[in-house]
Design a protein around this motif. Sequence first.
Motif, PDB file in Angstrom:
ATOM      1  N   LEU A  43      77.673  24.735  78.688  1.00 43.32           N
ATOM      2  CA  LEU A  43      76.510  25.639  78.470  1.00 43.32           C
ATOM      3  C   LEU A  43      76.948  26.475  77.055  1.00 43.32           C
ATOM      4  CD1 LEU A  43      73.763  26.712  79.040  1.00 43.32           C
ATOM      5  CD2 LEU A  43      75.056  28.315  80.650  1.00 43.32           C
ATOM      6  N   VAL A  44      76.114  26.152  76.205  1.00 46.94           N
ATOM      7  CA  VAL A  44      76.144  27.346  75.089  1.00 46.94           C
ATOM      8  C   VAL A  44      75.004  28.282  74.973  1.00 46.94           C
ATOM      9  CG1 VAL A  44      75.600  27.380  72.469  1.00 46.94           C
ATOM     10  CG2 VAL A  44      77.405  25.566  73.372  1.00 46.94           C
ATOM     11  N   ILE A  45      75.362  29.570  75.219  1.00 47.35           N
ATOM     12  CA  ILE A  45      74.309  30.589  75.242  1.00 47.35           C
ATOM     13  C   ILE A  45      74.414  31.195  73.774  1.00 47.35           C
ATOM     14  CG2 ILE A  45      73.529  32.776  76.318  1.00 47.35           C
ATOM     15  CD1 ILE A  45      75.240  31.960  78.566  1.00 47.35           C
ATOM     16  N   TYR A  88      74.335  25.108  68.544  1.00 48.03           N
ATOM     17  CA  TYR A  88      75.035  23.651  68.216  1.00 48.03           C
ATOM     18  C   TYR A  88      75.984  23.685  67.002  1.00 48.03           C
ATOM     19  CZ  TYR A  88      75.359  18.777  66.931  1.00 48.03           C
ATOM     20  OH  TYR A  88      75.751  17.454  66.753  1.00 48.03           O
ATOM     21  N   ASN A  89      75.632  24.247  66.042  1.00 48.00           N
ATOM     22  CA  ASN A  89      76.388  24.252  64.905  1.00 48.00           C
ATOM     23  C   ASN A  89      77.772  25.176  64.992  1.00 48.00           C
ATOM     24  OD1 ASN A  89      74.852  22.861  63.280  1.00 48.00           O
ATOM     25  ND2 ASN A  89      73.674  24.702  62.353  1.00 48.00           N
ATOM     26  N   GLN A  90      77.637  26.130  65.740  1.00 48.76           N
ATOM     27  CA  GLN A  90      78.886  26.857  66.233  1.00 48.76           C
ATOM     28  C   GLN A  90      79.766  26.249  67.031  1.00 48.76           C
ATOM     29  OE1 GLN A  90      79.692  30.154  65.170  1.00 48.76           O
ATOM     30  NE2 GLN A  90      78.236  29.735  63.443  1.00 48.76           N
ATOM     31  N   TYR A  91      79.031  25.575  68.148  1.00 47.35           N
ATOM     32  CA  TYR A  91      80.004  24.848  69.034  1.00 47.35           C
ATOM     33  C   TYR A  91      80.865  23.445  68.126  1.00 47.35           C
ATOM     34  CZ  TYR A  91      81.199  21.643  72.760  1.00 47.35           C
ATOM     35  OH  TYR A  91      81.914  20.918  73.642  1.00 47.35           O
ATOM     36  N   ALA A  92      79.979  22.886  67.346  1.00 49.61           N
ATOM     37  CA  ALA A  92      80.550  21.576  66.786  1.00 49.61           C
ATOM     38  C   ALA A  92      81.820  21.939  65.552  1.00 49.61           C
ATOM     39  CB  ALA A  92      79.375  21.064  65.726  1.00 49.61           C
ATOM     40  N   ILE A  93      81.709  23.231  65.458  1.00 52.99           N
ATOM     41  CA  ILE A  93      82.999  23.694  64.321  1.00 52.99           C
ATOM     42  C   ILE A  93      84.265  23.253  64.866  1.00 52.99           C
ATOM     43  CG2 ILE A  93      84.089  25.518  63.266  1.00 52.99           C
ATOM     44  CD1 ILE A  93      81.437  26.927  62.974  1.00 52.99           C
ATOM     45  N   ARG A  94      84.349  23.505  66.337  1.00 53.46           N
ATOM     46  CA  ARG A  94      85.527  23.164  67.034  1.00 53.46           C
ATOM     47  C   ARG A  94      85.642  22.258  67.960  1.00 53.46           C
ATOM     48  NH1 ARG A  94      87.950  29.459  67.849  1.00 53.46           N
ATOM     49  NH2 ARG A  94      88.073  30.155  65.520  1.00 53.46           N
ATOM     50  N   HIS A  95      84.625  21.480  68.374  1.00 58.17           N
ATOM     51  CA  HIS A  95      84.352  20.562  69.373  1.00 58.17           C
ATOM     52  C   HIS A  95      83.655  19.508  68.800  1.00 58.17           C
ATOM     53  CE1 HIS A  95      85.715  23.985  72.070  1.00 58.17           C
ATOM     54  NE2 HIS A  95      84.952  24.620  71.458  1.00 58.17           N
ATOM     55  N   GLN A  96      83.838  18.347  69.539  1.00 49.89           N
ATOM     56  CA  GLN A  96      83.067  17.150  69.330  1.00 49.89           C
ATOM     57  C   GLN A  96      81.900  16.954  69.906  1.00 49.89           C
ATOM     58  OE1 GLN A  96      83.563  14.814  66.882  1.00 49.89           O
ATOM     59  NE2 GLN A  96      81.738  13.834  67.435  1.00 49.89           N
ATOM     60  N   PRO A  97      80.652  17.484  69.416  1.00 46.95           N
ATOM     61  CA  PRO A  97      79.486  17.238  70.524  1.00 46.95           C
ATOM     62  C   PRO A  97      79.262  15.711  71.214  1.00 46.95           C
ATOM     63  CG  PRO A  97      78.951  18.196  68.211  1.00 46.95           C
ATOM     64  CD  PRO A  97      80.365  17.286  68.229  1.00 46.95           C
ATOM     65  N   PRO A  98      78.775  15.687  72.436  1.00 47.28           N
ATOM     66  CA  PRO A  98      78.685  14.565  73.039  1.00 47.28           C
ATOM     67  C   PRO A  98      77.446  13.848  72.594  1.00 47.28           C
ATOM     68  CG  PRO A  98      77.587  16.168  74.381  1.00 47.28           C
ATOM     69  CD  PRO A  98      78.212  16.932  73.064  1.00 47.28           C
ATOM     70  N   GLU A  99      76.950  12.658  73.042  1.00 48.28           N
ATOM     71  CA  GLU A  99      76.006  11.774  72.567  1.00 48.28           C
ATOM     72  C   GLU A  99      74.742  12.419  72.904  1.00 48.28           C
ATOM     73  OE1 GLU A  99      74.160   7.513  73.604  1.00 48.28           O
ATOM     74  OE2 GLU A  99      75.657   8.074  74.890  1.00 48.28           O
ATOM     75  N   TRP A 100      74.342  13.204  73.923  1.00 48.43           N
ATOM     76  CA  TRP A 100      73.169  14.004  74.397  1.00 48.43           C
ATOM     77  C   TRP A 100      73.566  15.278  74.580  1.00 48.43           C
ATOM     78  CZ3 TRP A 100      68.690  11.378  73.813  1.00 48.43           C
ATOM     79  CH2 TRP A 100      68.940   9.602  73.851  1.00 48.43           C
ATOM     80  N   ILE A 101      72.517  16.123  73.724  1.00 59.20           N
ATOM     81  CA  ILE A 101      72.439  17.545  73.878  1.00 59.20           C
ATOM     82  C   ILE A 101      71.119  18.001  74.357  1.00 59.20           C
ATOM     83  CG2 ILE A 101      72.284  19.664  72.283  1.00 59.20           C
ATOM     84  CD1 ILE A 101      73.980  16.464  70.899  1.00 59.20           C
ATOM     85  N   VAL A 102      71.163  18.790  75.504  1.00 60.50           N
ATOM     86  CA  VAL A 102      70.054  19.355  75.982  1.00 60.50           C
ATOM     87  C   VAL A 102      69.582  20.754  75.223  1.00 60.50           C
ATOM     88  CG1 VAL A 102      69.285  20.737  78.043  1.00 60.50           C
ATOM     89  CG2 VAL A 102      70.470  18.551  78.244  1.00 60.50           C
ATOM     90  N   MET A 103      68.246  20.779  75.035  1.00 50.72           N
ATOM     91  CA  MET A 103      67.898  22.190  74.526  1.00 50.72           C
ATOM     92  C   MET A 103      66.676  22.407  75.621  1.00 50.72           C
ATOM     93  SD  MET A 103      66.570  21.848  70.415  1.00 50.72           S
ATOM     94  CE  MET A 103      67.842  21.571  69.122  1.00 50.72           C
TER      95      MET A 103
END
Length: 281
Positions: A43-45, A88-103
């Motif tokens: 969960l990204v807040i 999303y951009n902040q998370y993707a700096i250090r992590h590999q995003p999964p195939e599906w992202i929930v908004m």
Amino acid sequence: MFENDNNSKYKILNLVTLYSNENEVLEYARKLSKQSVSSEIVLVIVMNKKGDMTEDDFCEDLKKINLKIHLYKPGRNLGYLNGLIYGYNQYAIRHQPPEWIVMSNSDISFSNNDFFIDFYKDKYNANIWLVGPSVYSPENKSYDNPQYKNRHTLKSLEKRIFIFKRPNLAYYYQKIASIKAKLKKRKKEESQYSYSLHGCFFFINKNFMEILKDKKYGPLMYSEEAYLAELIRLNNKKCYYNSKIELIHTGSTVTGKLEIHMKSKYFQESLEYIKQKFYLE
């Protein structure tokens, strides 16, 4: 806030914004933690605006929830869609995003604890860039997806712009729409492709998110569904409504507090933006 190295097929990144509604966001995080694959949910807040709860108390309450959580603070209100993209951009700096992202909104409840497993039971072809669930509204005792099956006409956009330029007219327009929704009581429809899907909760394919991450949505809020639908249309991809997964949407717990003059202004600006960007260029 917490690291995540889980690469299983059920991995989900869920983006939400916080706008003076800490308790609601905390409750949503607790609901996610009860999902059968909660260990694979991140969960990204994004804190657009702090409420009455102190940040220390909020973070302490987050730590009590058995869920991987990241809290990002842009320092200003980015709005709904831009806030989610920022997260999303902040998370993707250090992590590999999964195939599906929930908004998603945070005023959501799940129909069962296997919601995300049920989502992954379907095989989505490469042309599907956005998936929306069945959305039940307790207030109207009705279903809200698919949102719009066909693309808006320029005439219909201009009609709505005319209405929202006039707050008094917009007030009665929305009142009538609310009454119609309660009387009509839309039934649950079968799965299908659709022009746009309800913005309270949807899955976005990573390929689309990688395009979306470099774009800025002009308005502060509203008409995000049309914006995403237009970008998908221009890329020859599709939105898909999946009736096999269902959630409950309380509705407008943040935007419902806006006065009609401000709400009308934001609606008008968002519709003007859609018109200029996708209908006149």
